[in-house]
Write a protein that holds these residues in place. Structure first.
Motif, PDB file in Angstrom:
ATOM      1  N   HIS A   1     -15.433  -3.953 -12.924  1.00 56.87           N
ATOM      2  CA  HIS A   1     -16.260  -3.896 -11.715  1.00 56.87           C
ATOM      3  C   HIS A   1     -16.215  -5.235 -10.978  1.00 56.87           C
ATOM      4  CE1 HIS A   1     -19.493  -2.779  -9.026  1.00 56.87           C
ATOM      5  NE2 HIS A   1     -20.089  -3.921  -9.330  1.00 56.87           N
ATOM      6  N   HIS A   2     -16.317  -6.312 -11.719  1.00 52.51           N
ATOM      7  CA  HIS A   2     -16.260  -7.647 -11.123  1.00 52.51           C
ATOM      8  C   HIS A   2     -14.898  -7.896 -10.478  1.00 52.51           C
ATOM      9  CE1 HIS A   2     -16.920 -11.912 -10.576  1.00 52.51           C
ATOM     10  NE2 HIS A   2     -15.826 -12.154 -11.269  1.00 52.51           N
ATOM     11  N   LEU A   3     -13.825  -7.570 -11.181  1.00 49.44           N
ATOM     12  CA  LEU A   3     -12.482  -7.781 -10.633  1.00 49.44           C
ATOM     13  C   LEU A   3     -12.258  -6.954  -9.374  1.00 49.44           C
ATOM     14  CD1 LEU A   3     -10.352  -7.869 -13.912  1.00 49.44           C
ATOM     15  CD2 LEU A   3     -10.931  -9.799 -12.416  1.00 49.44           C
ATOM     16  N   LYS A   4     -12.725  -5.700  -9.387  1.00 42.91           N
ATOM     17  CA  LYS A   4     -12.581  -4.848  -8.209  1.00 42.91           C
ATOM     18  C   LYS A   4     -13.370  -5.404  -7.028  1.00 42.91           C
ATOM     19  CE  LYS A   4     -12.857  -0.416  -8.703  1.00 42.91           C
ATOM     20  NZ  LYS A   4     -13.298   0.923  -9.144  1.00 42.91           N
ATOM     21  N   SER A   5     -14.582  -5.901  -7.288  1.00 42.92           N
ATOM     22  CA  SER A   5     -15.401  -6.428  -6.186  1.00 42.92           C
ATOM     23  C   SER A   5     -14.780  -7.691  -5.593  1.00 42.92           C
ATOM     24  CB  SER A   5     -16.828  -6.704  -6.652  1.00 42.92           C
ATOM     25  OG  SER A   5     -16.876  -7.803  -7.534  1.00 42.92           O
ATOM     26  N   MET A   6     -14.062  -8.461  -6.394  1.00 43.02           N
ATOM     27  CA  MET A   6     -13.416  -9.679  -5.910  1.00 43.02           C
ATOM     28  C   MET A   6     -12.106  -9.412  -5.176  1.00 43.02           C
ATOM     29  SD  MET A   6     -13.777 -12.282  -9.150  1.00 43.02           S
ATOM     30  CE  MET A   6     -12.390 -13.205  -8.535  1.00 43.02           C
ATOM     31  N   THR A   7     -11.511  -8.248  -5.404  1.00 41.80           N
ATOM     32  CA  THR A   7     -10.163  -8.008  -4.885  1.00 41.80           C
ATOM     33  C   THR A   7     -10.089  -6.748  -4.024  1.00 41.80           C
ATOM     34  OG1 THR A   7      -9.537  -6.840  -6.919  1.00 41.80           O
ATOM     35  CG2 THR A   7      -9.073  -9.194  -6.829  1.00 41.80           C
ATOM     36  N   ILE A   8     -10.195  -5.609  -4.641  1.00 43.77           N
ATOM     37  CA  ILE A   8      -9.985  -4.337  -3.945  1.00 43.77           C
ATOM     38  C   ILE A   8     -11.057  -4.097  -2.891  1.00 43.77           C
ATOM     39  CG2 ILE A   8      -9.841  -1.833  -4.252  1.00 43.77           C
ATOM     40  CD1 ILE A   8      -8.713  -2.490  -7.092  1.00 43.77           C
ATOM     41  N   ASP A   9     -12.302  -4.435  -3.196  1.00 38.01           N
ATOM     42  CA  ASP A   9     -13.414  -4.189  -2.278  1.00 38.01           C
ATOM     43  C   ASP A   9     -13.628  -5.333  -1.289  1.00 38.01           C
ATOM     44  OD1 ASP A   9     -13.779  -1.861  -3.728  1.00 38.01           O
ATOM     45  OD2 ASP A   9     -15.356  -2.704  -4.987  1.00 38.01           O
TER      46      ASP A   9
ATOM     47  N   LEU B   1      -3.746 -14.098   2.599  1.00 42.15           N
ATOM     48  CA  LEU B   1      -3.479 -12.654   2.535  1.00 42.15           C
ATOM     49  C   LEU B   1      -2.552 -12.316   1.377  1.00 42.15           C
ATOM     50  CD1 LEU B   1      -3.024 -11.985   6.347  1.00 42.15           C
ATOM     51  CD2 LEU B   1      -4.932 -11.228   4.917  1.00 42.15           C
ATOM     52  N   ARG B   2      -1.512 -13.088   1.219  1.00 39.28           N
ATOM     53  CA  ARG B   2      -0.556 -12.832   0.124  1.00 39.28           C
ATOM     54  C   ARG B   2      -1.215 -13.045  -1.241  1.00 39.28           C
ATOM     55  NH1 ARG B   2       4.785 -12.405   1.764  1.00 39.28           N
ATOM     56  NH2 ARG B   2       5.122 -12.934   3.943  1.00 39.28           N
ATOM     57  N   HIS B   3      -2.045 -14.056  -1.328  1.00 39.38           N
ATOM     58  CA  HIS B   3      -2.740 -14.331  -2.591  1.00 39.38           C
ATOM     59  C   HIS B   3      -3.660 -13.172  -2.963  1.00 39.38           C
ATOM     60  CE1 HIS B   3      -4.364 -16.796  -5.796  1.00 39.38           C
ATOM     61  NE2 HIS B   3      -5.589 -16.574  -5.350  1.00 39.38           N
ATOM     62  N   LEU B   4      -4.440 -12.692  -1.998  1.00 41.87           N
ATOM     63  CA  LEU B   4      -5.336 -11.565  -2.264  1.00 41.87           C
ATOM     64  C   LEU B   4      -4.550 -10.314  -2.626  1.00 41.87           C
ATOM     65  CD1 LEU B   4      -8.176 -10.413  -2.444  1.00 41.87           C
ATOM     66  CD2 LEU B   4      -8.092 -10.015   0.037  1.00 41.87           C
ATOM     67  N   GLU B   5      -3.444 -10.068  -1.962  1.00 38.70           N
ATOM     68  CA  GLU B   5      -2.639  -8.884  -2.289  1.00 38.70           C
ATOM     69  C   GLU B   5      -2.079  -8.975  -3.705  1.00 38.70           C
ATOM     70  OE1 GLU B   5      -2.280  -5.866  -0.812  1.00 38.70           O
ATOM     71  OE2 GLU B   5      -3.908  -6.739   0.343  1.00 38.70           O
ATOM     72  N   GLY B   6      -1.702 -10.174  -4.139  1.00 37.03           N
ATOM     73  CA  GLY B   6      -1.241 -10.353  -5.514  1.00 37.03           C
ATOM     74  C   GLY B   6      -2.348 -10.062  -6.513  1.00 37.03           C
ATOM     75  N   GLN B   7      -3.558 -10.526  -6.204  1.00 38.78           N
ATOM     76  CA  GLN B   7      -4.702 -10.257  -7.066  1.00 38.78           C
ATOM     77  C   GLN B   7      -4.986  -8.757  -7.120  1.00 38.78           C
ATOM     78  OE1 GLN B   7      -7.609 -12.689  -5.089  1.00 38.78           O
ATOM     79  NE2 GLN B   7      -7.355 -14.370  -6.547  1.00 38.78           N
ATOM     80  N   ARG B   8      -4.943  -8.105  -5.971  1.00 39.14           N
ATOM     81  CA  ARG B   8      -5.174  -6.658  -5.922  1.00 39.14           C
ATOM     82  C   ARG B   8      -4.140  -5.914  -6.751  1.00 39.14           C
ATOM     83  NH1 ARG B   8      -6.383  -6.236   0.553  1.00 39.14           N
ATOM     84  NH2 ARG B   8      -8.563  -6.856   0.417  1.00 39.14           N
ATOM     85  N   HIS B   9      -2.898  -6.349  -6.661  1.00 43.89           N
ATOM     86  CA  HIS B   9      -1.846  -5.695  -7.430  1.00 43.89           C
ATOM     87  C   HIS B   9      -2.130  -5.795  -8.924  1.00 43.89           C
ATOM     88  CE1 HIS B   9       2.081  -5.269  -9.416  1.00 43.89           C
ATOM     89  NE2 HIS B   9       2.287  -4.373  -8.480  1.00 43.89           N
ATOM     90  N   LEU B  10      -2.569  -6.957  -9.376  1.00 44.23           N
ATOM     91  CA  LEU B  10      -2.858  -7.143 -10.793  1.00 44.23           C
ATOM     92  C   LEU B  10      -4.014  -6.247 -11.246  1.00 44.23           C
ATOM     93  CD1 LEU B  10      -2.372  -8.572 -13.455  1.00 44.23           C
ATOM     94  CD2 LEU B  10      -3.845 -10.419 -12.656  1.00 44.23           C
TER      95      LEU B  10
ATOM     96  N   HIS C   1      -2.893  -2.721 -11.365  1.00 45.37           N
ATOM     97  CA  HIS C   1      -2.026  -2.523 -12.534  1.00 45.37           C
ATOM     98  C   HIS C   1      -2.870  -2.305 -13.789  1.00 45.37           C
ATOM     99  CE1 HIS C   1       1.400  -2.915 -15.205  1.00 45.37           C
ATOM    100  NE2 HIS C   1       0.701  -3.789 -15.893  1.00 45.37           N
ATOM    101  N   LEU C   2      -3.912  -3.103 -13.959  1.00 45.71           N
ATOM    102  CA  LEU C   2      -4.804  -2.939 -15.113  1.00 45.71           C
ATOM    103  C   LEU C   2      -5.493  -1.574 -15.082  1.00 45.71           C
ATOM    104  CD1 LEU C   2      -6.453  -6.473 -15.277  1.00 45.71           C
ATOM    105  CD2 LEU C   2      -4.809  -5.491 -16.900  1.00 45.71           C
ATOM    106  N   LEU C   3      -5.950  -1.155 -13.904  1.00 45.42           N
ATOM    107  CA  LEU C   3      -6.591   0.155 -13.780  1.00 45.42           C
ATOM    108  C   LEU C   3      -5.613   1.281 -14.110  1.00 45.42           C
ATOM    109  CD1 LEU C   3      -8.627  -0.446 -10.507  1.00 45.42           C
ATOM    110  CD2 LEU C   3      -9.570  -0.107 -12.803  1.00 45.42           C
ATOM    111  N   ALA C   4      -4.392   1.175 -13.627  1.00 42.34           N
ATOM    112  CA  ALA C   4      -3.381   2.201 -13.905  1.00 42.34           C
ATOM    113  C   ALA C   4      -3.019   2.221 -15.388  1.00 42.34           C
ATOM    114  CB  ALA C   4      -2.128   1.947 -13.059  1.00 42.34           C
ATOM    115  N   LEU C   5      -2.925   1.060 -15.989  1.00 41.71           N
ATOM    116  CA  LEU C   5      -2.609   0.977 -17.407  1.00 41.71           C
ATOM    117  C   LEU C   5      -3.703   1.647 -18.239  1.00 41.71           C
ATOM    118  CD1 LEU C   5      -0.408  -0.377 -19.183  1.00 41.71           C
ATOM    119  CD2 LEU C   5      -1.928  -2.339 -19.367  1.00 41.71           C
ATOM    120  N   ALA C   6      -4.953   1.374 -17.923  1.00 40.31           N
ATOM    121  CA  ALA C   6      -6.060   1.988 -18.639  1.00 40.31           C
ATOM    122  C   ALA C   6      -6.094   3.496 -18.399  1.00 40.31           C
ATOM    123  CB  ALA C   6      -7.389   1.353 -18.224  1.00 40.31           C
ATOM    124  N   ALA C   7      -5.832   3.931 -17.182  1.00 39.41           N
ATOM    125  CA  ALA C   7      -5.821   5.372 -16.887  1.00 39.41           C
ATOM    126  C   ALA C   7      -4.716   6.066 -17.657  1.00 39.41           C
ATOM    127  CB  ALA C   7      -5.638   5.596 -15.390  1.00 39.41           C
TER     128      ALA C   7
END
Length: 89
Positions: A45-53, A65-74, A77-83
């Motif tokens: 939840h914390h990671l999503k609020s810092m990046t995706i949201d 912008l590039r830095h935030l997109e890299g964070q979002r990708h990571l 990736h963690l969410l997809a791996l867990a799913a």
């Protein structure tokens, strides 16, 4: 760059080829168990609020912008791996 290539496709191939299927399945199951705990859910939840949201304003520079997109990708990736691990459990 070939048409339709965003310039980041090499990353997808590197991640897929660096681990065998068994290792990826194991890692997926481990991520699913880790993020299924209350502590893991809080971290996600914390990671999503810092990046995706999070949105950057129009004054944001290219590097930000590039830095935030890299964070979002990571985080994605963690969410997809867990799913993937939840479906294989």
């Amino acid at each position: 760059m070939p048409p339709g290539d965003s310039g980041w496709t090499w990353l997808d191939h590197a991640a897929a080829s660096s681990h065998g299927d068994d290792a990826v399945q194991l890692l997926s199951r481990q991520a699913a168990r880790l993020f299924a705990t209350p502590d893991g859910e809080a971290v996600l939840h914390h990671l999503k609020s810092m990046t995706i949201d999070r949105c950057l304003g129009p004054e944001s520079g290219d590097n930000a912008l590039r830095h935030l997109e890299g964070q979002r990708h990571l985080v994605l990736h963690l969410l997809a791996l867990a799913a993937r691990g939840r479906t294989g459990m």
